[in-house]
Design a protein around this motif. Structure first.
Motif, PDB file in Angstrom:
ATOM      1  N   TRP B  84       0.829  -1.205   0.000  1.00  0.00           N
ATOM      2  CA  TRP B  84       0.000   0.000   0.000  1.00  0.00           C
ATOM      3  C   TRP B  84       0.863   1.255   0.000  1.00  0.00           C
ATOM      4  N   ALA B  85       1.931   1.210  -0.790  1.00  0.00           N
ATOM      5  CA  ALA B  85       2.875   2.331  -0.847  1.00  0.00           C
ATOM      6  C   ALA B  85       2.204   3.615  -1.317  1.00  0.00           C
ATOM      7  N   SER B  86       1.187   3.485  -2.143  1.00  0.00           N
ATOM      8  CA  SER B  86       0.574   4.681  -2.721  1.00  0.00           C
ATOM      9  C   SER B  86      -0.465   5.332  -1.824  1.00  0.00           C
ATOM     10  N   GLN B  87      -0.759   4.703  -0.670  1.00  0.00           N
ATOM     11  CA  GLN B  87      -1.730   5.358   0.224  1.00  0.00           C
ATOM     12  C   GLN B  87      -1.176   5.481   1.635  1.00  0.00           C
ATOM     13  N   GLY B  88      -1.625   6.506   2.331  1.00  0.00           N
ATOM     14  CA  GLY B  88      -1.189   6.716   3.702  1.00  0.00           C
ATOM     15  C   GLY B  88       0.268   7.148   3.768  1.00  0.00           C
ATOM     16  N   PRO B  89       0.740   7.454   4.979  1.00  0.00           N
ATOM     17  CA  PRO B  89       2.136   7.871   5.106  1.00  0.00           C
ATOM     18  C   PRO B  89       3.073   6.682   4.894  1.00  0.00           C
ATOM     19  N   ALA B  90       4.321   6.946   4.541  1.00  0.00           N
ATOM     20  CA  ALA B  90       5.322   5.881   4.417  1.00  0.00           C
ATOM     21  C   ALA B  90       5.655   5.379   5.811  1.00  0.00           C
ATOM     22  N   ILE B  91       5.735   4.058   5.962  1.00  0.00           N
ATOM     23  CA  ILE B  91       6.046   3.506   7.279  1.00  0.00           C
ATOM     24  C   ILE B  91       7.553   3.487   7.474  1.00  0.00           C
ATOM     25  N   LEU B  92       8.281   2.956   6.500  1.00  0.00           N
ATOM     26  CA  LEU B  92       9.741   3.068   6.521  1.00  0.00           C
ATOM     27  C   LEU B  92      10.111   4.325   5.746  1.00  0.00           C
ATOM     28  N   PRO B  93      11.160   5.047   6.185  1.00  0.00           N
ATOM     29  CA  PRO B  93      11.550   6.246   5.428  1.00  0.00           C
ATOM     30  C   PRO B  93      12.114   5.858   4.067  1.00  0.00           C
ATOM     31  N   SER B  94      12.280   6.825   3.198  1.00  0.00           N
ATOM     32  CA  SER B  94      12.779   6.495   1.862  1.00  0.00           C
ATOM     33  C   SER B  94      14.305   6.414   1.811  1.00  0.00           C
ATOM     34  N   ASP B  95      14.990   7.119   2.687  1.00  0.00           N
ATOM     35  CA  ASP B  95      16.446   7.104   2.668  1.00  0.00           C
ATOM     36  C   ASP B  95      16.997   5.765   3.174  1.00  0.00           C
ATOM     37  N   PRO B  96      17.876   5.111   2.380  1.00  0.00           N
ATOM     38  CA  PRO B  96      18.382   3.787   2.782  1.00  0.00           C
ATOM     39  C   PRO B  96      19.070   3.768   4.146  1.00  0.00           C
ATOM     40  N   TYR B  97      19.798   4.827   4.492  1.00  0.00           N
ATOM     41  CA  TYR B  97      20.487   4.825   5.773  1.00  0.00           C
ATOM     42  C   TYR B  97      19.481   4.902   6.926  1.00  0.00           C
ATOM     43  N   ALA B  98      18.479   5.753   6.759  1.00  0.00           N
ATOM     44  CA  ALA B  98      17.436   5.872   7.786  1.00  0.00           C
ATOM     45  C   ALA B  98      16.672   4.547   7.910  1.00  0.00           C
ATOM     46  N   ARG B  99      16.436   3.883   6.788  1.00  0.00           N
ATOM     47  CA  ARG B  99      15.750   2.584   6.808  1.00  0.00           C
ATOM     48  C   ARG B  99      16.566   1.559   7.589  1.00  0.00           C
ATOM     49  N   ALA B 100      17.859   1.505   7.289  1.00  0.00           N
ATOM     50  CA  ALA B 100      18.738   0.545   7.962  1.00  0.00           C
ATOM     51  C   ALA B 100      18.779   0.833   9.462  1.00  0.00           C
ATOM     52  N   THR B 101      18.802   2.098   9.824  1.00  0.00           N
ATOM     53  CA  THR B 101      18.833   2.488  11.235  1.00  0.00           C
ATOM     54  C   THR B 101      17.562   2.033  11.934  1.00  0.00           C
ATOM     55  N   GLU B 102      16.405   2.264  11.315  1.00  0.00           N
ATOM     56  CA  GLU B 102      15.143   1.840  11.942  1.00  0.00           C
ATOM     57  C   GLU B 102      15.057   0.322  12.020  1.00  0.00           C
ATOM     58  N   ARG B 103      15.530  -0.363  10.988  1.00  0.00           N
ATOM     59  CA  ARG B 103      15.501  -1.837  11.019  1.00  0.00           C
ATOM     60  C   ARG B 103      16.412  -2.359  12.116  1.00  0.00           C
ATOM     61  N   PHE B 104      17.580  -1.730  12.277  1.00  0.00           N
ATOM     62  CA  PHE B 104      18.528  -2.134  13.331  1.00  0.00           C
ATOM     63  C   PHE B 104      17.855  -2.032  14.693  1.00  0.00           C
ATOM     64  N   TRP B 105      17.259  -0.888  14.960  1.00  0.00           N
ATOM     65  CA  TRP B 105      16.629  -0.687  16.267  1.00  0.00           C
ATOM     66  C   TRP B 105      15.404  -1.580  16.453  1.00  0.00           C
ATOM     67  N   GLY B 106      14.666  -1.845  15.386  1.00  0.00           N
ATOM     68  CA  GLY B 106      13.522  -2.750  15.450  1.00  0.00           C
ATOM     69  C   GLY B 106      13.972  -4.136  15.884  1.00  0.00           C
ATOM     70  N   GLN B 107      15.077  -4.591  15.319  1.00  0.00           N
ATOM     71  CA  GLN B 107      15.607  -5.902  15.684  1.00  0.00           C
ATOM     72  C   GLN B 107      16.096  -5.869  17.138  1.00  0.00           C
TER      73      GLN B 107
END
Lengths: 222, 232
Positions: B84-107
Protein backbone atom coordinates in the motif's frame (compact mmCIF):
# COMPACT_ATOMS: atom_id res chain seq x y z
CA UNK A 1 35.09 15.89 7.67
CA UNK A 2 33.32 12.64 6.74
CA UNK A 3 35.54 9.96 5.22
CA UNK A 4 34.41 8.86 1.78
CA UNK A 5 34.13 5.29 0.57
CA UNK A 6 33.05 1.91 1.84
CA UNK A 7 34.68 0.03 4.70
CA UNK A 8 33.79 -3.38 6.08
CA UNK A 9 34.83 -4.24 9.63
CA UNK A 10 34.92 -8.01 9.78
CA UNK A 11 36.63 -11.16 10.87
CA UNK A 12 38.06 -13.54 8.25
CA UNK A 13 36.31 -16.66 9.58
CA UNK A 14 32.88 -15.12 10.10
CA UNK A 15 30.03 -16.23 7.83
CA UNK A 16 27.98 -13.19 8.84
CA UNK A 17 30.72 -10.91 7.50
CA UNK A 18 30.98 -12.77 4.22
CA UNK A 19 27.33 -11.95 3.43
CA UNK A 20 28.26 -8.29 3.30
CA UNK A 21 31.20 -8.95 1.00
CA UNK A 22 29.03 -10.99 -1.34
CA UNK A 23 26.45 -8.21 -1.53
CA UNK A 24 29.09 -5.53 -2.22
CA UNK A 25 30.79 -7.62 -4.87
CA UNK A 26 27.48 -8.42 -6.59
CA UNK A 27 27.07 -4.66 -6.96
CA UNK A 28 30.68 -4.16 -8.05
CA UNK A 29 31.36 -1.86 -5.10
CA UNK A 30 34.99 -1.31 -4.15
CA UNK A 31 35.52 -1.55 -0.41
CA UNK A 32 38.25 -1.58 2.19
CA UNK A 33 38.22 -4.62 4.47
CA UNK A 34 39.38 -4.22 8.06
CA UNK A 35 40.04 -7.52 9.86
CA UNK A 36 39.28 -7.45 13.57
CA UNK A 37 40.75 -9.45 16.40
CA UNK A 38 37.50 -10.14 18.26
CA UNK A 39 39.38 -10.69 21.52
CA UNK A 40 40.85 -7.22 21.16
CA UNK A 41 38.36 -5.06 19.26
CA UNK A 42 39.61 -1.86 17.66
CA UNK A 43 38.53 1.58 18.89
CA UNK A 44 37.10 2.19 15.45
CA UNK A 45 34.80 -0.83 15.64
CA UNK A 46 33.61 0.09 19.13
CA UNK A 47 33.01 3.67 18.01
CA UNK A 48 31.04 2.54 14.95
CA UNK A 49 28.96 -0.08 16.77
CA UNK A 50 28.77 0.82 20.45
CA UNK A 51 25.42 -0.95 20.93
CA UNK A 52 26.27 -4.55 20.01
CA UNK A 53 30.04 -4.21 19.38
CA UNK A 54 29.83 -6.95 16.76
CA UNK A 55 31.09 -7.51 13.25
CA UNK A 56 30.20 -6.99 10.49
CA UNK A 57 29.85 -3.23 10.41
CA UNK A 58 29.61 -1.43 7.09
CA UNK A 59 30.82 2.16 7.15
CA UNK A 60 29.61 4.12 4.14
CA UNK A 61 30.97 7.65 3.81
CA UNK A 62 31.60 7.62 7.55
CA UNK A 63 28.11 6.34 8.50
CA UNK A 64 27.98 2.93 10.20
CA UNK A 65 25.41 0.18 9.72
CA UNK A 66 25.37 -3.04 11.77
CA UNK A 67 23.57 -6.42 11.49
CA UNK A 68 24.52 -8.38 8.38
CA UNK A 69 21.04 -9.04 6.93
CA UNK A 70 20.14 -5.36 7.40
CA UNK A 71 23.43 -4.34 5.76
CA UNK A 72 22.62 -6.55 2.76
CA UNK A 73 19.25 -4.81 2.26
CA UNK A 74 20.98 -1.44 2.65
CA UNK A 75 23.50 -2.33 -0.05
CA UNK A 76 20.69 -3.44 -2.35
CA UNK A 77 18.85 -0.14 -1.83
CA UNK A 78 21.84 2.20 -2.18
CA UNK A 79 23.22 0.57 -5.31
CA UNK A 80 19.75 -0.01 -6.69
CA UNK A 81 20.79 0.04 -10.34
CA UNK A 82 23.21 -2.84 -9.87
CA UNK A 83 22.56 -6.55 -9.53
CA UNK A 84 19.13 -7.06 -7.92
CA UNK A 85 19.54 -8.86 -4.59
CA UNK A 86 16.04 -8.63 -3.07
CA UNK A 87 13.07 -9.85 -5.11
CA UNK A 88 10.91 -7.04 -6.47
CA UNK A 89 7.49 -8.46 -5.57
CA UNK A 90 6.36 -7.57 -2.01
CA UNK A 91 5.09 -11.08 -1.27
CA UNK A 92 8.36 -12.64 -2.49
CA UNK A 93 10.30 -10.11 -0.41
CA UNK A 94 8.28 -11.07 2.67
CA UNK A 95 8.99 -14.74 2.01
CA UNK A 96 12.73 -14.10 1.59
CA UNK A 97 12.85 -12.12 4.84
CA UNK A 98 10.83 -14.79 6.62
CA UNK A 99 13.22 -17.59 5.65
CA UNK A 100 16.28 -15.46 6.42
CA UNK A 101 14.94 -14.91 9.93
CA UNK A 102 14.06 -18.59 10.26
CA UNK A 103 17.57 -19.61 9.23
CA UNK A 104 19.29 -17.12 11.50
CA UNK A 105 17.13 -17.84 14.51
CA UNK A 106 16.12 -21.49 14.28
CA UNK A 107 18.65 -23.21 12.00
CA UNK A 108 21.71 -21.57 13.49
CA UNK A 109 20.52 -22.46 17.00
CA UNK A 110 20.01 -26.06 15.85
CA UNK A 111 23.40 -26.24 14.11
CA UNK A 112 25.50 -24.79 16.89
CA UNK A 113 25.15 -27.77 19.26
CA UNK A 114 26.28 -30.13 16.48
CA UNK A 115 29.68 -28.47 16.70
CA UNK A 116 30.41 -29.76 20.21
CA UNK A 117 28.05 -32.68 20.82
CA UNK A 118 29.47 -36.19 21.02
CA UNK A 119 28.09 -39.73 21.16
CA UNK A 120 24.36 -40.16 21.59
CA UNK A 121 23.82 -36.47 22.21
CA UNK A 122 25.26 -35.83 18.78
CA UNK A 123 22.70 -38.09 17.10
CA UNK A 124 19.89 -36.12 18.71
CA UNK A 125 21.23 -32.68 17.77
CA UNK A 126 22.06 -33.81 14.25
CA UNK A 127 18.47 -34.94 13.81
CA UNK A 128 17.16 -31.59 15.07
CA UNK A 129 19.49 -29.69 12.76
CA UNK A 130 18.33 -31.81 9.85
CA UNK A 131 14.67 -31.12 10.66
CA UNK A 132 15.35 -27.39 10.63
CA UNK A 133 17.25 -27.57 7.37
CA UNK A 134 14.55 -29.73 5.79
CA UNK A 135 12.03 -27.00 6.55
CA UNK A 136 14.33 -24.39 5.01
CA UNK A 137 14.97 -26.64 2.02
CA UNK A 138 11.28 -26.43 1.12
CA UNK A 139 11.79 -22.78 0.21
CA UNK A 140 14.06 -23.90 -2.62
CA UNK A 141 11.00 -25.48 -4.28
CA UNK A 142 12.92 -27.06 -7.14
CA UNK A 143 14.61 -23.78 -8.10
CA UNK A 144 18.29 -23.38 -8.85
CA UNK A 145 18.71 -20.86 -6.05
CA UNK A 146 16.43 -19.56 -3.30
CA UNK A 147 16.30 -16.44 -5.45
CA UNK A 148 15.05 -18.40 -8.47
CA UNK A 149 17.34 -18.68 -11.47
CA UNK A 150 19.77 -16.28 -9.88
CA UNK A 151 21.67 -15.98 -6.61
CA UNK A 152 19.51 -13.69 -4.43
CA UNK A 153 18.98 -12.33 -0.92
CA UNK A 154 18.21 -15.62 0.78
CA UNK A 155 21.17 -17.28 -0.96
CA UNK A 156 23.38 -14.47 0.37
CA UNK A 157 22.03 -15.01 3.88
CA UNK A 158 22.26 -18.82 4.06
CA UNK A 159 24.89 -19.54 1.41
CA UNK A 160 27.53 -19.84 4.13
CA UNK A 161 26.10 -23.26 5.01
CA UNK A 162 27.61 -24.61 1.79
CA UNK A 163 31.15 -24.01 3.02
CA UNK A 164 30.88 -23.92 6.79
CA UNK A 165 28.61 -26.94 7.36
CA UNK A 166 31.02 -29.43 5.75
CA UNK A 167 33.75 -27.97 7.99
CA UNK A 168 31.56 -28.37 11.09
CA UNK A 169 30.87 -31.94 9.94
CA UNK A 170 34.55 -32.70 9.49
CA UNK A 171 35.53 -31.21 12.85
CA UNK A 172 32.75 -32.89 14.83
CA UNK A 173 32.43 -36.14 12.90
CA UNK A 174 28.69 -35.53 12.46
CA UNK A 175 26.95 -36.07 9.12
CA UNK A 176 24.20 -33.50 8.69
CA UNK A 177 23.72 -32.61 5.04
CA UNK A 178 23.65 -36.04 3.43
CA UNK A 179 22.32 -37.31 0.09
CA UNK A 180 19.69 -39.31 1.98
CA UNK A 181 18.39 -36.58 4.28
CA UNK A 182 18.98 -33.30 2.41
CA UNK A 183 19.64 -34.02 -1.28
CA UNK A 184 18.11 -30.78 -2.52
CA UNK A 185 20.14 -28.64 -0.14
CA UNK A 186 23.28 -30.59 -0.97
CA UNK A 187 22.81 -29.95 -4.67
CA UNK A 188 22.28 -26.26 -3.93
CA UNK A 189 25.59 -26.27 -1.98
CA UNK A 190 27.43 -27.15 -5.21
CA UNK A 191 25.73 -24.31 -7.08
CA UNK A 192 26.57 -21.83 -4.31
CA UNK A 193 30.23 -22.79 -4.30
CA UNK A 194 30.36 -22.15 -8.05
CA UNK A 195 29.11 -18.54 -7.76
CA UNK A 196 31.89 -16.04 -8.58
CA UNK A 197 31.49 -13.73 -5.58
CA UNK A 198 31.48 -16.77 -3.32
CA UNK A 199 34.63 -18.23 -4.84
CA UNK A 200 36.41 -14.89 -4.56
CA UNK A 201 35.79 -14.46 -0.85
CA UNK A 202 35.85 -17.83 0.87
CA UNK A 203 38.59 -18.10 3.50
CA UNK A 204 41.24 -20.82 2.96
CA UNK A 205 39.76 -24.17 3.95
CA UNK A 206 42.79 -25.44 5.89
CA UNK A 207 42.92 -22.25 7.95
CA UNK A 208 39.17 -22.34 8.68
CA UNK A 209 39.32 -26.02 9.54
CA UNK A 210 42.25 -25.47 11.92
CA UNK A 211 40.47 -22.57 13.64
CA UNK A 212 37.29 -24.56 14.13
CA UNK A 213 39.17 -27.62 15.38
CA UNK A 214 40.95 -25.46 17.95
CA UNK A 215 37.72 -23.71 18.97
CA UNK A 216 35.95 -27.05 19.42
CA UNK A 217 38.75 -28.43 21.58
CA UNK A 218 38.67 -25.28 23.67
CA UNK A 219 34.88 -25.56 24.15
CA UNK A 220 35.02 -29.26 25.00
CA UNK A 221 37.76 -28.82 27.58
CA UNK A 222 36.05 -25.88 29.30
CA UNK B 1 -29.69 -22.84 4.38
CA UNK B 2 -28.83 -19.36 3.17
CA UNK B 3 -28.03 -19.06 -0.50
CA UNK B 4 -25.78 -16.06 0.17
CA UNK B 5 -22.09 -16.78 0.10
CA UNK B 6 -20.15 -15.04 2.86
CA UNK B 7 -17.32 -13.17 1.23
CA UNK B 8 -13.98 -13.50 2.88
CA UNK B 9 -12.36 -10.15 3.48
CA UNK B 10 -9.38 -9.42 1.22
CA UNK B 11 -7.24 -8.57 4.23
CA UNK B 12 -7.49 -10.68 7.37
CA UNK B 13 -5.30 -10.70 10.43
CA UNK B 14 -5.09 -13.81 12.56
CA UNK B 15 -4.37 -12.55 16.01
CA UNK B 16 -5.46 -11.68 19.45
CA UNK B 17 -5.09 -8.76 21.76
CA UNK B 18 -2.91 -8.16 23.80
CA UNK B 19 -0.12 -9.43 21.64
CA UNK B 20 2.22 -6.52 20.86
CA UNK B 21 3.11 -8.31 17.64
CA UNK B 22 -0.53 -8.29 16.54
CA UNK B 23 -0.87 -4.64 17.60
CA UNK B 24 1.97 -3.78 15.21
CA UNK B 25 0.12 -5.21 12.24
CA UNK B 26 -3.14 -3.50 13.13
CA UNK B 27 -1.45 -0.12 13.56
CA UNK B 28 0.31 -0.49 10.19
CA UNK B 29 -2.96 -1.34 8.42
CA UNK B 30 -4.79 1.53 10.10
CA UNK B 31 -2.03 3.97 9.15
CA UNK B 32 -2.48 2.94 5.55
CA UNK B 33 -6.27 3.12 5.77
CA UNK B 34 -6.60 -0.55 4.84
CA UNK B 35 -9.82 -2.28 5.85
CA UNK B 36 -9.21 -5.61 7.50
CA UNK B 37 -10.96 -8.35 9.39
CA UNK B 38 -9.42 -9.42 12.69
CA UNK B 39 -9.88 -13.15 13.09
CA UNK B 40 -9.54 -13.74 16.78
CA UNK B 41 -7.36 -16.72 17.62
CA UNK B 42 -8.63 -18.56 20.69
CA UNK B 43 -6.17 -18.79 23.56
CA UNK B 44 -4.41 -22.07 24.10
CA UNK B 45 -6.00 -23.78 21.11
CA UNK B 46 -4.60 -23.06 17.66
CA UNK B 47 -7.14 -22.87 14.87
CA UNK B 48 -6.93 -24.92 11.68
CA UNK B 49 -6.55 -21.67 9.79
CA UNK B 50 -3.52 -20.64 11.84
CA UNK B 51 -1.87 -24.04 11.50
CA UNK B 52 -2.42 -23.94 7.75
CA UNK B 53 -1.28 -20.32 7.37
CA UNK B 54 1.83 -20.46 9.54
CA UNK B 55 2.87 -24.11 9.68
CA UNK B 56 6.48 -23.22 10.49
CA UNK B 57 5.92 -21.25 13.70
CA UNK B 58 2.18 -21.74 14.38
CA UNK B 59 2.12 -18.23 15.84
CA UNK B 60 0.14 -15.03 15.54
CA UNK B 61 0.08 -12.59 13.87
CA UNK B 62 -0.48 -13.84 10.35
CA UNK B 63 -1.66 -11.53 7.61
CA UNK B 64 -3.81 -13.18 4.96
CA UNK B 65 -3.90 -11.04 1.84
CA UNK B 66 -6.24 -12.56 -0.74
CA UNK B 67 -5.51 -15.82 1.04
CA UNK B 68 -1.70 -15.53 0.84
CA UNK B 69 -0.08 -15.73 4.26
CA UNK B 70 2.63 -13.43 5.58
CA UNK B 71 4.09 -14.12 9.04
CA UNK B 72 6.43 -12.37 11.51
CA UNK B 73 5.14 -8.98 12.65
CA UNK B 74 7.91 -6.69 11.39
CA UNK B 75 7.99 -8.54 8.09
CA UNK B 76 4.22 -8.02 7.83
CA UNK B 77 4.65 -4.30 8.61
CA UNK B 78 7.16 -3.97 5.75
CA UNK B 79 4.83 -5.91 3.45
CA UNK B 80 1.95 -3.56 4.28
CA UNK B 81 4.23 -0.57 3.66
CA UNK B 82 5.23 -1.93 0.25
CA UNK B 83 1.85 -3.18 -0.99
CA UNK B 84 0.00 0.00 0.00
CA UNK B 85 2.88 2.33 -0.85
CA UNK B 86 0.57 4.68 -2.72
CA UNK B 87 -1.73 5.36 0.22
CA UNK B 88 -1.19 6.72 3.70
CA UNK B 89 2.14 7.87 5.11
CA UNK B 90 5.32 5.88 4.42
CA UNK B 91 6.05 3.51 7.28
CA UNK B 92 9.74 3.07 6.52
CA UNK B 93 11.55 6.25 5.43
CA UNK B 94 12.78 6.50 1.86
CA UNK B 95 16.45 7.10 2.67
CA UNK B 96 18.38 3.79 2.78
CA UNK B 97 20.49 4.83 5.77
CA UNK B 98 17.44 5.87 7.79
CA UNK B 99 15.75 2.58 6.81
CA UNK B 100 18.74 0.55 7.96
CA UNK B 101 18.83 2.49 11.23
CA UNK B 102 15.14 1.84 11.94
CA UNK B 103 15.50 -1.84 11.02
CA UNK B 104 18.53 -2.13 13.33
CA UNK B 105 16.63 -0.69 16.27
CA UNK B 106 13.52 -2.75 15.45
CA UNK B 107 15.61 -5.90 15.68
CA UNK B 108 17.23 -4.62 18.87
CA UNK B 109 13.80 -4.06 20.44
CA UNK B 110 12.80 -7.66 19.75
CA UNK B 111 16.14 -9.01 20.99
CA UNK B 112 15.87 -7.19 24.32
CA UNK B 113 12.27 -6.57 25.34
CA UNK B 114 9.89 -9.52 24.81
CA UNK B 115 11.80 -12.14 26.80
CA UNK B 116 12.39 -9.75 29.71
CA UNK B 117 8.74 -8.65 29.71
CA UNK B 118 7.57 -12.28 29.85
CA UNK B 119 9.65 -12.74 33.01
CA UNK B 120 8.36 -9.52 34.56
CA UNK B 121 4.75 -10.54 33.78
CA UNK B 122 5.28 -13.83 35.53
CA UNK B 123 4.49 -15.68 32.31
CA UNK B 124 7.82 -17.49 32.47
CA UNK B 125 10.14 -18.15 35.40
CA UNK B 126 13.18 -15.94 35.69
CA UNK B 127 15.10 -13.34 37.63
CA UNK B 128 12.87 -10.28 37.69
CA UNK B 129 15.67 -7.93 38.75
CA UNK B 130 17.79 -9.06 35.85
CA UNK B 131 14.87 -8.70 33.46
CA UNK B 132 14.12 -5.19 34.69
CA UNK B 133 17.79 -4.23 34.28
CA UNK B 134 17.78 -5.59 30.74
CA UNK B 135 14.72 -3.51 29.82
CA UNK B 136 16.15 -0.39 31.48
CA UNK B 137 19.46 -0.72 29.64
CA UNK B 138 17.71 -1.26 26.31
CA UNK B 139 15.42 1.73 26.85
CA UNK B 140 18.45 3.88 27.65
CA UNK B 141 19.90 3.06 24.23
CA UNK B 142 16.51 3.73 22.66
CA UNK B 143 16.34 7.11 24.42
CA UNK B 144 19.52 8.05 22.56
CA UNK B 145 18.11 6.67 19.31
CA UNK B 146 14.91 8.67 19.91
CA UNK B 147 16.90 11.87 20.07
CA UNK B 148 18.96 10.96 16.97
CA UNK B 149 16.23 9.51 14.73
CA UNK B 150 13.44 11.89 15.64
CA UNK B 151 15.61 15.01 15.48
CA UNK B 152 13.30 16.94 17.75
CA UNK B 153 10.14 15.78 15.98
CA UNK B 154 7.22 13.90 17.52
CA UNK B 155 8.17 10.38 16.48
CA UNK B 156 11.13 8.22 15.46
CA UNK B 157 9.64 8.50 11.99
CA UNK B 158 9.55 12.29 12.17
CA UNK B 159 6.16 13.97 11.84
CA UNK B 160 4.24 10.73 11.48
CA UNK B 161 4.63 7.34 13.13
CA UNK B 162 6.84 4.88 11.30
CA UNK B 163 8.44 1.47 11.49
CA UNK B 164 10.44 1.97 14.68
CA UNK B 165 7.58 3.79 16.40
CA UNK B 166 5.43 0.75 15.66
CA UNK B 167 8.14 -1.76 16.63
CA UNK B 168 8.83 -0.19 20.01
CA UNK B 169 5.46 1.43 20.65
CA UNK B 170 3.65 -1.89 20.47
CA UNK B 171 5.53 -2.96 23.62
CA UNK B 172 4.56 0.14 25.65
CA UNK B 173 1.31 -1.43 26.86
CA UNK B 174 3.15 -4.33 28.47
CA UNK B 175 6.07 -2.20 29.67
CA UNK B 176 3.66 0.00 31.60
CA UNK B 177 1.75 -3.02 32.89
CA UNK B 178 4.86 -4.73 34.25
CA UNK B 179 6.02 -1.45 35.83
CA UNK B 180 2.89 -1.65 37.91
CA UNK B 181 2.88 -5.40 38.56
CA UNK B 182 6.58 -5.83 39.27
CA UNK B 183 6.84 -2.40 40.91
CA UNK B 184 9.71 -1.18 38.80
CA UNK B 185 10.26 2.05 36.95
CA UNK B 186 11.16 1.43 33.33
CA UNK B 187 9.83 4.29 31.18
CA UNK B 188 11.08 6.77 33.74
CA UNK B 189 10.40 10.34 32.59
CA UNK B 190 13.32 11.63 34.64
CA UNK B 191 15.85 9.20 33.12
CA UNK B 192 14.29 8.91 29.66
CA UNK B 193 12.60 12.25 28.98
CA UNK B 194 12.36 11.93 25.19
CA UNK B 195 11.20 8.33 25.25
CA UNK B 196 8.61 8.85 27.99
CA UNK B 197 7.08 11.80 26.12
CA UNK B 198 7.17 9.85 22.87
CA UNK B 199 5.40 6.90 24.51
CA UNK B 200 2.48 9.12 25.54
CA UNK B 201 2.22 10.56 22.03
CA UNK B 202 2.35 7.10 20.45
CA UNK B 203 -0.37 5.70 22.69
CA UNK B 204 -2.63 8.69 22.00
CA UNK B 205 -2.18 8.49 18.21
CA UNK B 206 -5.51 7.78 16.46
CA UNK B 207 -4.04 4.77 14.64
CA UNK B 208 -2.95 3.28 17.94
CA UNK B 209 -5.47 4.23 20.61
CA UNK B 210 -8.16 1.85 19.36
CA UNK B 211 -5.91 -1.19 19.23
CA UNK B 212 -3.70 -0.68 22.26
CA UNK B 213 -5.88 -0.14 25.32
CA UNK B 214 -4.98 1.32 28.72
CA UNK B 215 -2.46 -0.21 31.05
CA UNK B 216 -5.36 -1.38 33.28
CA UNK B 217 -6.52 -3.81 30.61
CA UNK B 218 -3.03 -5.30 30.22
CA UNK B 219 -2.70 -5.75 33.97
CA UNK B 220 -6.18 -7.32 34.13
CA UNK B 221 -5.24 -9.74 31.37
CA UNK B 222 -2.00 -10.72 33.05
CA UNK B 223 -3.57 -11.29 36.44
CA UNK B 224 -6.22 -13.44 34.84
CA UNK B 225 -4.06 -15.45 32.44
CA UNK B 226 -0.36 -15.43 33.20
CA UNK B 227 -0.64 -17.24 36.50
CA UNK B 228 -2.78 -19.89 34.83
CA UNK B 229 -0.26 -20.38 32.03
CA UNK B 230 2.56 -20.74 34.52
CA UNK B 231 0.71 -23.42 36.45
CA UNK B 232 0.18 -25.61 33.39
Amino acid sequence: MAEKGVKVFGMWASPMVIRVEWALRLKGVVYEYVDEDLANKSDALLRHNPVTKKVPVLVHDGEPIAESAIIVEYIDEVWKDGYPIMPSDPYERAQARFWAKYADEKCNAAIYPVFTATGEAQTKVVHEAQQCLKTLEKALEGKKFFGGDDFGYLDVVVGWYAYWLPIIEEVSGAKVVTDEELPVLKAWFDRILAVDVVKETLPPRDKLLALNKARREQLLSA
Amino acid sequence: MSSEKQETAAVRVLGRWPSPFVIRVLVALRLKGVLYELVEEPMGNRSELLLASNPVHKKIPVLLHHGKAVSESLIIVQYVDEVWASQGPAILPSDPYARATERFWGQYVDDKLPSAIRVLRGKVAGDKDEAAAQVAAALQHLEEACVQCGQGKDYFGGDSIGYLDIALGSHVGWVRAVERMARVSLLDAAKLPSLAAWADRFCAHPGVADVMPDTDRFVEFSVKNDGVLKAN
